[in-house]
Every structure is written in structure tokens, then in C-alpha cells.
Design a protein around this motif. Structure first.
Motif, mmCIF file in Angstrom:
data_model
loop_
_atom_site.group_PDB
_atom_site.id
_atom_site.type_symbol
_atom_site.label_atom_id
_atom_site.label_comp_id
_atom_site.label_asym_id
_atom_site.label_seq_id
_atom_site.Cartn_x
_atom_site.Cartn_y
_atom_site.Cartn_z
ATOM 1 N N LEU A 281 -13.557 -19.313 62.003
ATOM 2 C CA LEU A 281 -13.178 -20.142 62.667
ATOM 3 C C LEU A 281 -12.895 -19.742 64.076
ATOM 4 O O LEU A 281 -13.270 -20.097 65.232
ATOM 5 C CB LEU A 281 -12.192 -21.266 62.165
ATOM 6 C CG LEU A 281 -12.109 -22.492 62.502
ATOM 7 C CD1 LEU A 281 -13.647 -23.252 62.249
ATOM 8 C CD2 LEU A 281 -11.129 -23.282 61.505
ATOM 9 N N PRO A 282 -12.006 -19.069 64.276
ATOM 10 C CA PRO A 282 -11.542 -18.301 65.651
ATOM 11 C C PRO A 282 -12.855 -17.762 66.387
ATOM 12 O O PRO A 282 -12.964 -18.094 67.771
ATOM 13 C CB PRO A 282 -10.489 -17.423 65.320
ATOM 14 C CG PRO A 282 -10.180 -17.476 64.128
ATOM 15 C CD PRO A 282 -11.218 -18.059 63.213
ATOM 16 N N LEU A 283 -13.825 -17.287 65.865
ATOM 17 C CA LEU A 283 -14.764 -16.654 66.262
ATOM 18 C C LEU A 283 -15.928 -17.702 66.887
ATOM 19 O O LEU A 283 -16.535 -17.677 67.850
ATOM 20 C CB LEU A 283 -15.717 -15.671 65.270
ATOM 21 C CG LEU A 283 -14.999 -14.316 65.325
ATOM 22 C CD1 LEU A 283 -16.005 -13.395 64.142
ATOM 23 C CD2 LEU A 283 -15.211 -13.394 66.645
ATOM 24 N N ALA A 284 -15.840 -19.045 66.060
ATOM 25 C CA ALA A 284 -16.631 -20.115 66.380
ATOM 26 C C ALA A 284 -15.898 -20.923 67.453
ATOM 27 O O ALA A 284 -16.579 -22.013 67.785
ATOM 28 C CB ALA A 284 -16.994 -20.635 65.266
ATOM 29 N N GLY A 285 -14.688 -20.644 67.821
ATOM 30 C CA GLY A 285 -14.028 -21.426 68.646
ATOM 31 C C GLY A 285 -14.629 -21.797 69.909
ATOM 32 O O GLY A 285 -14.854 -23.254 70.253
ATOM 33 N N PRO A 286 -15.188 -21.012 70.813
ATOM 34 C CA PRO A 286 -15.796 -21.793 71.826
ATOM 35 C C PRO A 286 -17.033 -22.624 71.692
ATOM 36 O O PRO A 286 -17.011 -23.665 72.454
ATOM 37 C CB PRO A 286 -16.507 -20.528 72.464
ATOM 38 C CG PRO A 286 -15.648 -19.475 71.838
ATOM 39 C CD PRO A 286 -15.316 -19.639 70.491
ATOM 40 N N GLY A 287 -17.544 -22.818 70.427
ATOM 41 C CA GLY A 287 -18.619 -23.421 70.156
ATOM 42 C C GLY A 287 -18.042 -24.715 69.904
ATOM 43 O O GLY A 287 -18.564 -25.909 70.117
ATOM 44 N N ILE A 288 -16.735 -24.603 69.003
ATOM 45 C CA ILE A 288 -16.303 -25.760 68.580
ATOM 46 C C ILE A 288 -15.625 -26.678 69.729
ATOM 47 O O ILE A 288 -15.957 -27.952 70.108
ATOM 48 C CB ILE A 288 -15.241 -25.858 67.613
ATOM 49 C CG1 ILE A 288 -15.536 -24.889 66.385
ATOM 50 C CG2 ILE A 288 -14.263 -26.739 67.483
ATOM 51 C CD1 ILE A 288 -14.721 -24.733 65.489
#
Lengths: 397, 315
Positions: free
Chosen positions: B223-230
Motif C-alpha cells: 500500500l505505501p509503495l502504491a501510495g502515489p497511484g492511489i
């Protein structure tokens, strides 16, 4: 006609339109679209600068030898012209608007260079367009069939002497309701209001047009609906916002078909739209008597949509030729059969023959006509729109 | 992101070494003419007033804030609040629905099936936006098939009817909410999928090797790695959704109106470009405010999380 945005008006190419027409009948398509504010606006976005039409060939001036090159760019309402009739005349490309105000706005900002030859505004908007220098004075010598029009529908107060406009068709406003929900018969606008506040509360629709909304109050209370008096407008606002808004389900200019599908119980309608609803019920083989309709009383609206030629039209002579063509009774009756409104030609009633719900198309007795009054675009316009906005906000809150 | 490009000596010939800003000129022109100038005109118009009976013109003789007073007093304020509420709820619903879909797409679907699933997600886009929205009128109408279905008994509800009266959802805010989520869902799924897809498998494996369970791996690594995408997905959905008026106009009736419709109303019905502009500017400001508050919450939240997780190493 003070039609506003709530309608299925989609600007698409002729080919696509044909395909659409082939796959879904006109009524079915209307059923899809009950209340559509954005349709035309969206479509309009696609046709920047008033292009968006299918005919690409420019020019179209009088061809050598005096014959008219039959090409026109027509700016009009959707579902308002019989495609076969247009084809019978020549090459017409249609561009659609969904409210008078929108059409005016687009023509004014286009500054006359919008590329259209003709526009079909409702009566009270003709002076606004003429004042902005957008309309050509009509040369009636080129329209011999003008004399076919019943004199009751020429020389209207907003365009004396038909300087700028020729009647396309006219209609009136009233109510349409489901008698299983609204059990008390509606005979006047006061009854309409009472039903909306009680039996049909939360299931009532009004036309998505500011003057018609305010008209409900004015007509019910015997006030001239073109009033400019502040106290009338104040009283209208007070009543509509405090006592009426909360009962409204939708602002919809074409509720007829949705009403018969059960979405609404009581609607303020253009009579032709109620007729479309009834035709649908009949087509489906259901009981027509369940739905009742009536022309507004004691007073109501008479709206008239008109052929106007735009200043600087490239195909001016073609425009005259076309107007002359549709004023031919045999053609006019085809037009009438398509949209279900009276075209104002002498003897059109007999020509139309035995059409369905004939009393919803012809209401021409002197007594009936006396109750109908044309609207006006006057100093109260801003206030009326403000009232409409406030009613809308109150209805949503 | 702060990527700097190193200034390696160019091997290209001198005449090719044009100033770098030249490349930006097309997009610069694009933004100036199609974004900056129109928005500036809208802002300027919002300080004027309508000229009676002259459609589309604005009197800028004595610029003032009157239009904003009108917007902020009375009906528009309620509408603005309702619009913001609908947009935020719609965005959150999109996120809740999209996250499992994107996760499934990124980690659970094989490469071949992935193409098929992506195609399935894309197919509705081939139909016109307007028609897709209009279709909801058929689905939701009181005499429609959903309504009929709910009113009739079925074997899986043990012959019980789920509703005793026709579905009355059309022309309400609920109808708008449903259709808005439907319309904007792909705008959320795609950025989420791209973001999750970029999360390296090694990192997730490392997390597992270090003893984290699936939930912990998801919450603390994926989730943190996908943060910018979210965040991109949230903005991509929230911003256009707030300005949407098609959905509300088609399905909202009197109760489900949105502020975007009021802007159109002011331009096309009232022929009042000044009020329309003022509402449009108010909408832009509201969107920026909401985004600002959300960004602040996000930053503050992540700082708190970091602090709570930091480990003090005492030697």
C-alpha cells in the motif's frame, strides 16, 4: 416553445442517426431519455462554433438559371422535423439546441458567422435575436405559401407583421397525471397545485423552464404571467419556494413517457409530450384511460416556434424556398404527424384526418384560444430565473 | 519527484543543441490559450454583472464581489455542500470498489487473462458516456426490470419478494451516487492497477521472508509503495466528479442536483455569464480547499504513522 434542457437531444451524424433510428424507435429512444439536461449541451460541445453538422459543402447560393440550390444549415430542436420531409426538399443538415436561451447565446457569441441559415426560436425570443442584429427581414414575396397560414397565427405581438418570423407550429401547456395516484380530477392550475401538495407530493414534475414554473402560480391566481410587477414576483417566489418546491420530484420538460412508466404521478407538460406518453401506452397495448390530461385553466401558455432566417445566411433563397415548401398543406401535414403540434395552416385539421388523440393536437376553438397567452421576454426575466434557481435549490434541500 | 538530468557533454553537433525550453513551447501555448486565458476570463467575468436583455455579455464597469455574495448566501451554498458531499462519497466508494479489483488485476491474474480483464474494463468506454448514463434510467425506473425483479419472489430468497412496492430511486440523489460511481470507476481502477503493478514482487517476497503475514505485507509494503497511484486515482476521480453535471441532470431530478448543472443553468437559461463564472470559480476554490485539507490530513497521518513505527536503536 420554452423548452429547456430536459430532453434527449443528441447531436450525431446523419448516418449514426439513421442507424439509431433503425435500432430503436423514436418513442423507445424518448423513453431512454426522460430527463436529459446535458444531452444537447454535451452535443453542443462537440460542435464548436456551430458547426457539427453533417453537410460539408459550402455555399449553396442561387444556382445559375434562377433555380435554387437546395442546401440548408438548420439550427433547431431535436425530433422536430420529419427526416423524410426534409429529404423530399433537398439537402438539410440539422444542428440541435435544447433551449431558446442556449440558441441565442450561441448565435450571439458566434457573431452571425455561425454558419447556420435558419433558426427556430420560440416567439418571445424573436425580438431578442432581431435586436442583436441576427435576423434577416423575411422577404414574403419569395414565400407565396405564407397566405396558407391561418391569420390567427400570424402577426403575433412579439413580431408584428411577421417581419422576422414565420410560424412553424404552436402548442400549449397543461397537466398529465396518473389517475390511480391522483384521484381528484384536475380542472385548474389551483387543482394542480393542490394535487401536487397532497396526493402527488414528491411525485410531481414541472417543466424545466423558468417562465412556465412561475406560470403555475400566476395562472392559478389570475395574474398575467408576463407581469413585471415586483409584488407579483415576490408573492410568486414566496409561494413556490415555501409551499411548492418540496413537493417537486423533477424539473423535466419531457416527462410524458416517464410518467407512464411510473416514475411520476403528476406532470406539468407541453400537451404534445403528454400525447407522446399516451401513444406509447397505446402502442404497448395498455390501458390509456388510466392517464388523464388537460390544457391549463383558467389561463395558460401559447407558445409558437418559428422559422427565422439568419442574417448573412449563405443559402437565403434556399431558406425561403424551404419555408415555402413546408407551408404547402400536403407537406405541413407530414410535419404535423411527426411532432404532433398544430402547424397553423388553414384546413390542416381536416387534412390531418383521423389521427390518434386528435384533441391533443387541435384545440382551436375561440373559447380555448382565449385562455392561452404568449409569454414575453421582459424586465422580469432575470427575476424569474432567480425564482426558478431558488425553487430548484429548495427542492433539492 | 526530483530527478535531475546530468549534463553529459553532448556528442551531437552544435546546431542541434537548441535551448531545452523550445520543446516546451507547444504545450506552453496549449496551456496559455486553452487553459490560462479562458480561466482568467471566467475569473474576470465573475466580478462583473449581467447586462439586462443582452445575452452573454458582462458589464465590467464597476468590478465587485456581489456575485460571490449571491453565491455564498442562499441556495447555491447548499448546493455546493451537497455537491462536495456527493463527490467525496463517490470518490471513497470508487476507492473501496477499485482497490480489490486493481489488486486482483495486478497480482492474481495471469498475463493472458490480464489482457482479457483489461479489455472487459475498457469495453464500456466504447459506448458513449451519455448513453451509459441514460441506461441507468432504464435500469432504475419503477417499472424496470430491477424493480420487477425485487418485487417478485425467487428461489434464492426462498420465494420472498425483497420489496413490496416499485423501486423509487430514479430522480433522487441515490441514483446520482450510483451512476457517478459507475461512471468514474475505471478512472480509479487504472491508476491503482498501474501503481500496484509497479510494486516489485521482490519487495513483497522480502516482506514475507522477514515474517510479515499477508495483511501486514499489504498494509506496510504494498500500500505505501502504491501510495502515489492511489493519490492520483483519488484526484482523477474527485476533480471531474465535482464538476460533473451530466449524471445529475440525467438522473438526479429535483433532489440530486449538482453545482455543475447550476453553472450551465446560469449560462444557458439565465444568460448570466457573471453569476455562472462566480459559481464556477467558487467550485474551483472548493475543490482546491477539499484537496488541500485532504493533503494536509494525509501528510499529518503518514508522519504520525512513521513516528509510531520508528525504532530507537540504543547501543
Amino acid at each position: 416553445m420554452t423548452r429547456q434542457s430536459d430532453t434527449t437531444r443528441i447531436l450525431i451524424s446523419k448516418q449514426a442517426a439513421q442507424r439509431l433510428a433503425d435500432s430503436i424507435s423514436r418513442r423507445r429512444f424518448l423513453a431512454l431519455g426522460g430527463g436529459v439536461a446535458a444531452a444537447a449541451a454535451l452535443a453542443a460541445c462537440g460542435s464548436s462554433g456551430g458547426g457539427g453538422s453533417t453537410s460539408t459543402s459550402p455555399g449553396g447560393t442561387t444556382a445559375p438559371g434562377g433555380a435554387v440550390d437546395k442546401k440548408l444549415n438548420l439550427y433547431t430542436w431535436a425530433e422536430y422535423d420529419d427526416p423524410d420531409l426534409l429529404k423530399a426538399w433537398g439537402d438539410i443538415s440539422l444542428t440541435i439546441f435544447d433551449s431558446n436561451e442556449q440558441a441565442v447565446q450561441k448565435l450571439v457569441t458566434g457573431g452571425g458567422s455561425s454558419g447556420f441559415d435558419m433558426v427556430v426560436p420560440t416567439g418571445p425570443y424573436v425580438p431578442q435575436l432581431a435586436k442583436a442584429g441576427l435576423l434577416e427581414e423575411i422577404d414574403k414575396t419569395k414565400i407565396p405559401n405564407f397566405s396558407n397560414l391561418d391569420s390567427r397565427y400570424t402577426n403575433q405581438p412579439w413580431d408584428l407583421g411577421n417581419k422576422y418570423s414565420v410560424c412553424k407550429n404552436w402548442g400549449t401547456t397543461g397537466w398529465f397525471y396518473d389517475s390511480t395516484v391522483v384521484k381528484t380530477e384536475i380542472k385548474t392550475w389551483s387543482d394542480f397545485i393542490k394535487a401536487a401538495q397532497t396526493e402527488a407530493s414528491g411525485q410531481t414534475t414541472v417543466l424545466d423552464a423558468p417562465p412556465d414554473l412561475c406560470g403555475i402560480y400566476f395562472w392559478a391566481n389570475g395574474i398575467d404571467w408576463t407581469t413585471e410587477k415586483t409584488e407579483d414576483l415576490d408573492a410568486c417566489e414566496k409561494f413556490l419556494v415555501n409551499d411548492f418546491a418540496s413537493h417537486i420530484k423533477a424539473f423535466n420538460s419531457y416527462p410524458g413517457v416517464d410518467l407512464t412508466s411510473g416514475s411520476f404521478a403528476l406532470s406539468q407538460v407541453f400537451i404534445g409530450d403528454a400525447r407522446a406518453g399516451l401513444l406509447g401506452v397505446q402502442e404497448a397495448g395498455e390501458d390509456v384511460s388510466r392517464y388523464k390530461w388537460g390544457i391549463g385553466a383558467p389561463m395558460t401558455e401559447l407558445w409558437m416556434d418559428n422559422w427565422c432566417v439568419l442574417k448573412g445566411a449563405k443559402n437565403r433563397d434556399a431558406a425561403y424556398d424551404f419555408i415555402n415548401f413546408v407551408l404547402e398543406p400536403a407537406n405541413s401535414v407530414k410535419d404535423l404527424n411527426y411532432h404532433g403540434y398544430n402547424t397553423g395552416i388553414v384546413g390542416i385539421e381536416d387534412l390531418a384526418g383521423d389521427i390518434d388523440f386528435k384533441d391533443m393536437v387541435f384545440y382551436t376553438s375561440a373559447a380555448q384560444l382565449a385562455t392561452m397567452q404568449s409569454g414575453a421576454v421582459n424586465s422580469a426575466q432575470d427575476r424569474i430565473v432567480k425564482i426558478y434557481s431558488n425553487v430548484k435549490a429548495k427542492a433539492g434541500g | 519527484m526530483t530527478a535531475t538530468i546530468d549534463a553529459r557533454p553532448s556528442r551531437r553537433r552544435g546546431w542541434l543543441r537548441a535551448p531545452k525550453f523550445l520543446l516546451a513551447i507547444p504545450s506552453f501555448i496549449w496551456y496559455v490559450f486553452l487553459f490560462v486565458i479562458p480561466v482568467a476570463l471566467v475569473v474576470v467575468n465573475s466580478f462583473g454583472r449581467k447586462i439586462a436583455n443582452v445575452p452573454g455579455k458582462v458589464d465590467l464597469g464597476s468590478p465587485n464581489f456581489d456575485r460571490y455574495h449571491e453565491v455564498l448566501s442562499g441556495s447555491f451554498k447548499t448546493l455546493l455542500k451537497q455537491t462536495m458531499f456527493t463527490s467525496l462519497l463517490g470518490t471513497v466508494l470508487c476507492l473501496i470498489i477499485s482497490l480489490p479489483v486493481a489488486y486482483f488485476l495486478a497480482f492474481k491474474v495471469g498475463p493472458k487473462a490480464k489482457t482479457a480483464v483489461l479489455a472487459l474494463l475498457m469495453v464500456p468506454f466504447f459506448a458513449n458516456f451519455l448513453l451509459r448514463t441514460l441506461a441507468w434510467r432504464i435500469v432504475l425506473q419503477p417499472s424496470g426490470f430491477v424493480s420487477n425483479f425485487l418485487q417478485s419472489g425467487h428461489w434464492f430468497t426462498f420465494g420472498q419478494a425483497l420489496r413490496s412496492s416499485p423501486l423509487q430511486i430514479l430522480d433522487t440523489r441515490s441514483a446520482v451516487q450510483i451512476a457517478i460511481v459507475y461512471n468514474y470507476l475505471p478512472l480509479m481502477i487504472f491508476p491503482l492497477w498501474v501503481a500496484l503493478d509497479r510494486v516489485e514482487l521482490h519487495l513483497r517476497e522480502a516482506s514475507k521472508d522477514l515474517g510479515a503475514n499477508r495483511v501486514r505485507t499489504f498494509l506496510q509494503v504494498t500500500l505505501p509503495l502504491a501510495g502515489p497511484g492511489i493519490v492520483a486515482g483519488l484526484i482523477l476521480v474527485f476533480v471531474p466528479l465535482s464538476g460533473d453535471y451530466v449524471t445529475a441532470a440525467l438522473l438526479g431530478g429535483a433532489k440530486g442536483n449538482m453545482i455543475g448543472a447550476e453553472v450551465a443553468n446560469q449560462y444557458f437559461k439565465a444568460q448570466d455569464a457573471a453569476s455562472g463564472s462566480a459559481i464556477a470559480v467558487s467550485l474551483i476554490i472548493s475543490i482546491l480547499l477539499v484537496l488541500g485539507v485532504l493533503a494536509a490530513c494525509f501528510l499529518f497521518g503518514s508522519k504520525l504513522v512513521k513516528r509510531s513505527r520508528s525504532v530507537k536503536v540504543v547501543l
